[in-house]
Each structure stands twice: as structure tokens, then as C-alpha cells.
Enzyme design. Structure first.
Site, PDB file in Angstrom:
ATOM      1  N   TRP A 124       0.816  -1.214   0.000  1.00 18.39           N
ATOM      2  CA  TRP A 124       0.000   0.000   0.000  1.00 18.39           C
ATOM      3  C   TRP A 124       0.852   1.266   0.000  1.00 18.39           C
ATOM      4  O   TRP A 124       0.528   2.234  -0.699  1.00 18.39           O
ATOM      5  CB  TRP A 124      -0.976  -0.014   1.175  1.00 18.39           C
ATOM      6  CG  TRP A 124      -2.001  -1.088   1.033  1.00 18.39           C
ATOM      7  CD1 TRP A 124      -2.223  -2.146   1.870  1.00 18.39           C
ATOM      8  CD2 TRP A 124      -2.955  -1.245  -0.032  1.00 18.39           C
ATOM      9  NE1 TRP A 124      -3.237  -2.938   1.402  1.00 18.39           N
ATOM     10  CE2 TRP A 124      -3.708  -2.408   0.233  1.00 18.39           C
ATOM     11  CE3 TRP A 124      -3.240  -0.504  -1.179  1.00 18.39           C
ATOM     12  CZ2 TRP A 124      -4.723  -2.850  -0.614  1.00 18.39           C
ATOM     13  CZ3 TRP A 124      -4.253  -0.946  -2.029  1.00 18.39           C
ATOM     14  CH2 TRP A 124      -4.974  -2.099  -1.745  1.00 18.39           C
ATOM     15  N   ASP A 213      -1.036   6.368   6.968  1.00 14.58           N
ATOM     16  CA  ASP A 213      -2.176   5.529   6.613  1.00 14.58           C
ATOM     17  C   ASP A 213      -2.314   4.482   7.713  1.00 14.58           C
ATOM     18  O   ASP A 213      -1.482   3.596   7.850  1.00 14.58           O
ATOM     19  CB  ASP A 213      -1.913   4.876   5.250  1.00 14.58           C
ATOM     20  CG  ASP A 213      -2.981   3.867   4.858  1.00 14.58           C
ATOM     21  OD1 ASP A 213      -3.927   3.633   5.630  1.00 14.58           O
ATOM     22  OD2 ASP A 213      -2.868   3.298   3.750  1.00 14.58           O
ATOM     23  N   LYS A 237     -12.071  -1.883   8.617  1.00 12.99           N
ATOM     24  CA  LYS A 237     -11.289  -2.841   9.402  1.00 12.99           C
ATOM     25  C   LYS A 237     -11.792  -2.855  10.850  1.00 12.99           C
ATOM     26  O   LYS A 237     -12.479  -3.776  11.259  1.00 12.99           O
ATOM     27  CB  LYS A 237      -9.801  -2.485   9.371  1.00 12.99           C
ATOM     28  CG  LYS A 237      -9.258  -2.061   8.019  1.00 12.99           C
ATOM     29  CD  LYS A 237      -9.215  -3.181   7.003  1.00 12.99           C
ATOM     30  CE  LYS A 237      -8.538  -2.714   5.724  1.00 12.99           C
ATOM     31  NZ  LYS A 237      -8.454  -3.755   4.692  1.00 12.99           N
TER      32      LYS A 237
END
Length: 421
Positions: A124, A213, A237
Site C-alpha cells: 500500500w 495511513d 477494518k
């Protein structure tokens, strides 16, 4: 309301280890289900049917923001934004907003280039660096985890190995430094299980905003928000359903993006402006109201029903941190069995507490058998990300200790059966 006993029984017999969207607390879901038909503050109208301009929804937003500030001890000089588009949109939004702030601050010329630093430790953060370069910053990698890991993202180098550029006293510094706190695909986390390698704030000039992030470990441990310029997290999440991204941004970094145009700034879509979102209490357009409502229920659950007792004067998220350590350590203990049947893909000093990634020494065919038999036992979502394969057990906040113990018991049984075959 319909009898949900059969659905709850089926839910109780299922262990959801998907990497996202992922499981949410039963209490929050039951309240949300009831509120879909009739919300207590608007009898006869469900929570997904009420106006985002109504006093009832204003209260939902206030509750969510207040509980989030309590859980993370967010300073008052930070704004909470509820945005759409997921983490991938924030790859761009963080850059665009900070570029505007930086160009205004330094009164740049249109031709002046802007540097940014990226710690690339997984899939990511690699995508984020690519997006930053595509948008127009000189994206310098202070860490390239794939090169360091011999072609794989499997760890985080110690800070002394980072290629952090040094700047002369009066030289312009980079606009920001970016990192991904937990790499969902690769199972690598800053300050993960047994790790000493938390993000090295001390290695960077304090004037450079830090962007993090935290999509896949958000709300899993206390965070000193004051160290960051921007924190963002996709909800799907630990926070709530997919459809909203939580952004926490320091007020001094919020600028009118159009004011940067004379200094070389781009014309940015209004929906990506942090200023627009902050000034409208995240209601610049119609926000994902139901998703935010469920997030508010999850936040309240974390405050009122932590999985472990809260020690006096301890940060509000301490029980969740201890809970994550306890659960993930059980799985890693099985990976470390001397037989070598399971092979962890992340180095021991950077193991994620949220996403445990591993391979089976028997190869891909055995991994497929593992996934199939796990599913038959009610253990769902353990296949690895499509880009890397293998196995991944995602053990977010709503996954119980008993469920993790059941996973480990299955892993032991599977290993014993295959080793004796």
C-alpha cells in the site's frame, strides 16, 4: 423486529478473518439493524432514511466525533473529517492538500518542484508513492522495503538504515513524509508484535508533517496524534462498514486550495478539499450516513465495553492494544513451531498484530487445502491477498480471543494430520 436467533447462531459458528470488510461488534450490528426500521430519535423513519441536515444526524456526528476524540485523545487543534473514496483517494488527497499548503507557505513559483518522502514498507505504501509521483511531487523513498527484503516486503529496516536526506539550514524541506502503519497485504507493522521499530519521528525535521495511513490498525492501540500532520483510515477494518474514510488533520495544514493556484497549485476537485470538509462538518455533500452511524455505534462500544479492563489513568485504547498483542501472539507461537510446517512471511521484529501472513511448507496445493478445510470448520477469509498468495488471518478488534484459539487449534490439527500422512 424479526426473530434473529437463527442468524445469530450461524454468526456464532462463523469465524470471520477477512482482511476487510471485516467483522464488527454484535452489539453495534444489532442496534443498527433495529435502527434501520425506526431510529429512536425519528420514530417511524429508519436511520438510513433521515436527512443528513437533520438534528438527529447532527447528534450522530457529534457523538462519533466526541467518542473518537476520547478514544484517541485528539488535541483540539485537529479536525476530524469523514470522507468518501477509501484509502486510495487519500493517496491523492493528502498530496493535493499538502502541496497547496506548502506552495502557499513558501510562495513558490509555478515551475518550482516539491519534494516528498515516502517510507515504502509494503504494497500500500508503494502504491501511495506511485500516486504521489503521478500527481506531481518528487517522491523520494527513504525506505524501499522490497529492495531491502530481497524482492519481498517482509520487514522494516532499523532507522539507522533509512536514506533520510539532510537539508541545509535555510533550504526548503520536503512537504511531508508518508508511511503506512500496517501493511495489510504483507503482514508488516511499525511497532508490531515484539517490535522495537516504531516509526522514527526523531529522525525527521519536526517541521515536516508526517502522514500516516492507519487503515488496518486504526483503534488497535493508543496513538500520540500530536506527532502527526495527517492520519487517515478506511473504516472497513476496526471502525465500521466500508464507505467512509476517517481523516484527522492538523488545522494549520488546512488551506483554501484555490489560493495555491498562483503559486503553481492545481485546480483540485472541491470534494477533495480538506477545507471544504472541515468547514461543513464533513457534510459538503451527502455523506454515507448509515456507515457513519454504524461507526458511531462501534466507537461507543469500544468506550463502554473494552475487551480487557482499563487500568487507572491508562489511555482509553490500552485494552485493545493488549488484546491485539494477546491474540496475535497465539498465532505467531504456532508459526514458530520447530516443525517449520507454517512459515511466517514477515520478519519477527515487524510482525503485524492485525494481519498474520504465512505460507505452508507443502506449497500452494496444501495452502488451498488449508483454506478449504478451514472454511468447512467455519473459519472464513484466510486466503492471502491475490497479489502474494499464501494464508492471511486478519484478527481485528471484533475477532474474539476464543475465535483466535479456535483458529490455532485448527492449525495444530491440520499440521498434525498432514505431518502424519
Amino acid at each position: 423486529m424479526a426473530d434473529l436467533s437463527a442468524e445469530l447462531a450461524q454468526r456464532a459458528n462463523t469465524i470471520n478473518l477477512n482482511a476487510g470488510p471485516s467483522p464488527l461488534p454484535d452489539a453495534a450490528l444489532l442496534t443498527a439493524a433495529s435502527s434501520l426500521l425506526s431510529y429512536p430519535d425519528t420514530p417511524g423513519m429508519g436511520v438510513a432514511e433521515i436527512s443528513h441536515r437533520s438534528p438527529a444526524f447532527d447528534q450522530i456526528m457529534d457523538n462519533a466525533n466526541n467518542d473518537l476524540r476520547t478514544l484517541l485523545d485528539i488535541p483540539q487543534n485537529y479536525k476530524i473529517l469523514w470522507m468518501q473514496g477509501g484509502g486510495l483517494t487519500q493517496f491523492a488527497a493528502t498530496v493535493l492538500n499538502l502541496l497547496a499548503w506548502y506552495r502557499i507557505k513558501h510562495q513558490l513559483k509555478p515551475e518550482d518542484e516539491v519534494d516528498a518522502l515516502y517510507a515504502v514498507t509494503g504494497s500500500w505504501s508503494a502504491k501511495a508513492a506511485e500516486e504521489g509521483a503521478r500527481i506531481g511531487v518528487n517522491a523520494t523513498k527513504v525506505v524501499d522495503g522490497k529492495k531491502w527484503g530481497g524482492g519481498k516486503f517482509n520487514g522494516i529496516p532499523q532507522a539507522e538504515e533509512w536514506a533520510i536526506p539532510q537539508h541545509e539550514e535555510n533550504a526548503r524541506k520536503p512537504a511531508f513524509v508518508y508511511f503506512c502503519d500496517n501493511e495489510t497485504v504483507d503482514g508488516v507493522e511499525f511497532g508490531g508484535v515484539g517490535a522495537e521499530n516504531a516509526f522514527p519521528f526523531h529522525k525527521f525535521d519536526p517541521e515536516i508533517p508526517v502522514v500516516a495511513d492507519m487503515s488496518s490498525n486504526f483503534l488497535s492501540r493508543p496513538v500520540d496524534v500530536s506527532k502527526y500532520g495527517i492520519i487517515y483510515a478506511g473504516a472497513q477494518k476496526n471502525l465500521g462498514p466500508a464507505g467512509v474514510t476517517l481523516v484527522i488533520v492538523r488545522e494549520d495544514l488546512i488551506v483554501d486550495l484555490d489560493e495555491a493556484v498562483p503559486f503553481g497549485g492545481a485546480r483540485v476537485p472541491s470534494m477533495l478539499s480538506y477545507k471544504n470538509m472541515a468547514s461543513s462538518n464533513s457534510m459538503f455533500n451527502t455523506p454515507p450516513t448509515f456507515t457513519i452511524y454504524v461507526c458511531s455505534l462501534v466507537l461507543r462500544t469500544l468506550l463502554t465495553s473494552p475487551p480487557m479492563p482499563l487500568e487507572p489513568s491508562a489511555p482509553a485504547l490500552s485494552p485493545l492494544s493488549a488484546f491485539a498483542d494477546t491474540k496475535s501472539s497465539l498465532v505467531y507461537a504456532e508459526l514458530d513451531n520447530p516443525s517449520g510446517f507454517y512459515v511466517g512471511t514477515a520478519n519477527k521484529d515487524a510482525r503485524s498484530r492485525m494481519n498474520v501472513t504465512f505460507r505452508l511448507k507443502g506449497g500452494e496445493a496444501l495452502e488451498k487445502k488449508f483454506v478449504k478445510e478451514a472454511s468447512e470448520r467455519g473459519i472464513k477469509g484466510v486466503n492471502g491477498h491475490r497479489s502474494v498468495g499464501g494464508i492471511r488471518a486478519s484478527i481485528y478488534n471484533a475477532v474474539t480471543l476464543e475465535q483466535v484459539k479456535a483458529l490455532v487449534a485448527f492449525m495444530r490439527e491440520f499440521r498434525a494430520k498432514e505431518e502424519s500422512a
